[in-house]
Design a protein around this motif. Structure first.
Motif, PDB file in Angstrom:
ATOM      1  N   VAL A  50      38.738  44.396  67.490  1.00 12.13           N
ATOM      2  CA  VAL A  50      37.321  44.412  67.827  1.00 12.13           C
ATOM      3  C   VAL A  50      36.661  45.360  66.840  1.00 12.13           C
ATOM      4  O   VAL A  50      36.831  46.577  66.925  1.00 12.13           O
ATOM      5  N   VAL A  51      35.933  44.806  65.881  1.00  9.73           N
ATOM      6  CA  VAL A  51      35.304  45.604  64.834  1.00  9.73           C
ATOM      7  C   VAL A  51      33.844  45.845  65.218  1.00  9.73           C
ATOM      8  O   VAL A  51      33.115  44.892  65.511  1.00  9.73           O
ATOM      9  N   ALA A 116      39.742  44.296  53.712  1.00 10.73           N
ATOM     10  CA  ALA A 116      40.794  43.280  53.840  1.00 10.73           C
ATOM     11  C   ALA A 116      40.364  42.103  54.705  1.00 10.73           C
ATOM     12  O   ALA A 116      40.836  40.991  54.507  1.00 10.73           O
ATOM     13  N   TYR A 117      39.467  42.351  55.672  1.00 13.78           N
ATOM     14  CA  TYR A 117      39.027  41.293  56.584  1.00 13.78           C
ATOM     15  C   TYR A 117      37.629  40.776  56.252  1.00 13.78           C
ATOM     16  O   TYR A 117      37.113  39.892  56.936  1.00 13.78           O
ATOM     17  N   GLY A 118      36.991  41.304  55.197  1.00 17.26           N
ATOM     18  CA  GLY A 118      35.687  40.809  54.757  1.00 17.26           C
ATOM     19  C   GLY A 118      34.536  41.143  55.683  1.00 17.26           C
ATOM     20  O   GLY A 118      33.605  40.361  55.810  1.00 17.26           O
ATOM     21  N   VAL A 119      34.577  42.312  56.322  1.00 20.67           N
ATOM     22  CA  VAL A 119      33.530  42.678  57.272  1.00 20.67           C
ATOM     23  C   VAL A 119      32.753  43.929  56.859  1.00 20.67           C
ATOM     24  O   VAL A 119      32.025  44.513  57.661  1.00 20.67           O
ATOM     25  N   LEU A 120      32.879  44.329  55.607  1.00 25.75           N
ATOM     26  CA  LEU A 120      32.166  45.504  55.110  1.00 25.75           C
ATOM     27  C   LEU A 120      30.745  45.110  54.712  1.00 25.75           C
ATOM     28  O   LEU A 120      30.537  44.192  53.922  1.00 25.75           O
ATOM     29  N   ILE A 121      29.769  45.792  55.273  1.00 29.91           N
ATOM     30  CA  ILE A 121      28.371  45.503  54.954  1.00 29.91           C
ATOM     31  C   ILE A 121      28.083  46.015  53.543  1.00 29.91           C
ATOM     32  O   ILE A 121      28.308  47.184  53.231  1.00 29.91           O
ATOM     33  N   SER A 130      31.014  48.666  58.911  1.00 32.96           N
ATOM     34  CA  SER A 130      31.465  47.321  59.267  1.00 32.96           C
ATOM     35  C   SER A 130      30.421  46.595  60.099  1.00 32.96           C
ATOM     36  O   SER A 130      29.666  47.211  60.839  1.00 32.96           O
ATOM     37  N   CYS A 131      30.449  45.286  59.988  1.00 30.79           N
ATOM     38  CA  CYS A 131      29.617  44.463  60.870  1.00 30.79           C
ATOM     39  C   CYS A 131      30.332  44.339  62.219  1.00 30.79           C
ATOM     40  O   CYS A 131      31.383  44.934  62.429  1.00 30.79           O
ATOM     41  N   ARG A 132      29.777  43.574  63.115  1.00 30.25           N
ATOM     42  CA  ARG A 132      30.397  43.327  64.422  1.00 30.25           C
ATOM     43  C   ARG A 132      31.231  42.051  64.314  1.00 30.25           C
ATOM     44  O   ARG A 132      30.715  40.999  63.967  1.00 30.25           O
ATOM     45  N   ALA A 133      32.529  42.168  64.602  1.00 31.33           N
ATOM     46  CA  ALA A 133      33.434  41.024  64.452  1.00 31.33           C
ATOM     47  C   ALA A 133      34.614  41.155  65.401  1.00 31.33           C
ATOM     48  O   ALA A 133      34.928  42.256  65.862  1.00 31.33           O
ATOM     49  N   ILE A 134      35.250  40.030  65.671  1.00 32.38           N
ATOM     50  CA  ILE A 134      36.466  40.008  66.476  1.00 32.38           C
ATOM     51  C   ILE A 134      37.466  39.085  65.791  1.00 32.38           C
ATOM     52  O   ILE A 134      37.108  37.991  65.349  1.00 32.38           O
ATOM     53  N   GLU A 147      35.309  35.779  65.002  1.00 30.15           N
ATOM     54  CA  GLU A 147      33.871  35.746  65.242  1.00 30.15           C
ATOM     55  C   GLU A 147      33.235  36.882  64.457  1.00 30.15           C
ATOM     56  O   GLU A 147      33.586  38.046  64.657  1.00 30.15           O
ATOM     57  N   ILE A 148      32.348  36.531  63.555  1.00 28.23           N
ATOM     58  CA  ILE A 148      31.465  37.513  62.931  1.00 28.23           C
ATOM     59  C   ILE A 148      30.119  37.271  63.580  1.00 28.23           C
ATOM     60  O   ILE A 148      29.545  36.192  63.439  1.00 28.23           O
ATOM     61  N   CYS A 149      29.677  38.247  64.338  1.00 30.03           N
ATOM     62  CA  CYS A 149      28.437  38.072  65.092  1.00 30.03           C
ATOM     63  C   CYS A 149      27.286  37.778  64.137  1.00 30.03           C
ATOM     64  O   CYS A 149      27.120  38.471  63.129  1.00 30.03           O
ATOM     65  N   ASN A 150      26.543  36.736  64.462  1.00 31.53           N
ATOM     66  CA  ASN A 150      25.424  36.326  63.622  1.00 31.53           C
ATOM     67  C   ASN A 150      24.370  37.422  63.532  1.00 31.53           C
ATOM     68  O   ASN A 150      23.712  37.571  62.513  1.00 31.53           O
ATOM     69  N   GLU A 151      24.210  38.185  64.599  1.00 35.05           N
ATOM     70  CA  GLU A 151      23.246  39.291  64.643  1.00 35.05           C
ATOM     71  C   GLU A 151      24.014  40.554  65.027  1.00 35.05           C
ATOM     72  O   GLU A 151      24.613  40.619  66.102  1.00 35.05           O
ATOM     73  N   ILE A 152      24.013  41.543  64.143  1.00 34.39           N
ATOM     74  CA  ILE A 152      24.789  42.764  64.348  1.00 34.39           C
ATOM     75  C   ILE A 152      24.402  43.480  65.635  1.00 34.39           C
ATOM     76  O   ILE A 152      25.240  44.104  66.279  1.00 34.39           O
TER      77      ILE A 152
END
Length: 178
Positions: A50-51, A116-121, A130-134, A147-152
């Protein structure tokens, strides 16, 4: 490069994009006691990563409380909440909020997980966190849900993430997750 949104504005993400059916990268994050925590890869049990941007926001706090509550109901799973918060702040948050059923880890040192997971803003006012992701990872180390949340600023789809987690935990477990 993937994108998400911050209050309707496009925000670019950087790093290696990980998708469903990919092997989950093995990375190290920092625990609240400054120890290293390894996540990703094959662990013999399901992992739910849970990012969140920061535990010091109402949405991230609510999300962490929700996953803490749900973690008590999941067997054969390890839930780790990852943020850029300092380990000391994470420790205070967990103590204050009664977070006991999951791990928390910080990506502040090298941003290894975020890259590594491509979630760095990459840009905008939240650049560098990081963005919000699971990510749900099965016992064999394969990503089964993303899931990369469409809206942070909005919470994730808990039902979908938890259903994916239940499916990922239905495999045999070696018992090393608890």
């Amino acid at each position: 490069m993937a994108i998400t949104h911050l209050k309707g504005n496009v925000v670019n993400l950087e790093g290696n994009e990980v998708n469903v059916s990919d092997l989950a990268p093995v990375v190290k994050i920092v625990g609240q006691d400054l120890s290293e925590i390894e996540v990703g890869g094959e662990k013999g049990c399901a992992q739910i990563l849970v990012v969140v941007p920061s535990l010091d926001t109402p949405v991230c706090a609510a999300e962490t409380r929700k996953f803490n509550e749900e973690a008590a109901k999941l067997e054969n799973a390890q839930i780790t909440v990852v943020s850029m918060d300092l380990p000391f702040a994470m420790g205070r948050f967990c103590t204050t909020e009664g977070i006991e059923n999951l791990k928390v880890g910080s990506d502040f040192r090298n941003k290894e997980l975020s890259k590594a997971y491509g979630v760095l803003i990459a840009d905008g006012p939240l650049a560098g966190i990081s963005c919000r992701a699971i990510f749900v990872i099965n016992a064999s180390g394969v990503v089964t849900y993303k899931e990369i949340c469409n809206e942070i600023t909005e919470e994730p789809n808990y039902d979908a993430a938890l259903q994916a987690a239940k499916e990922a935990t239905s495999t045999s477990c070696c018992g090393s997750c608890h």
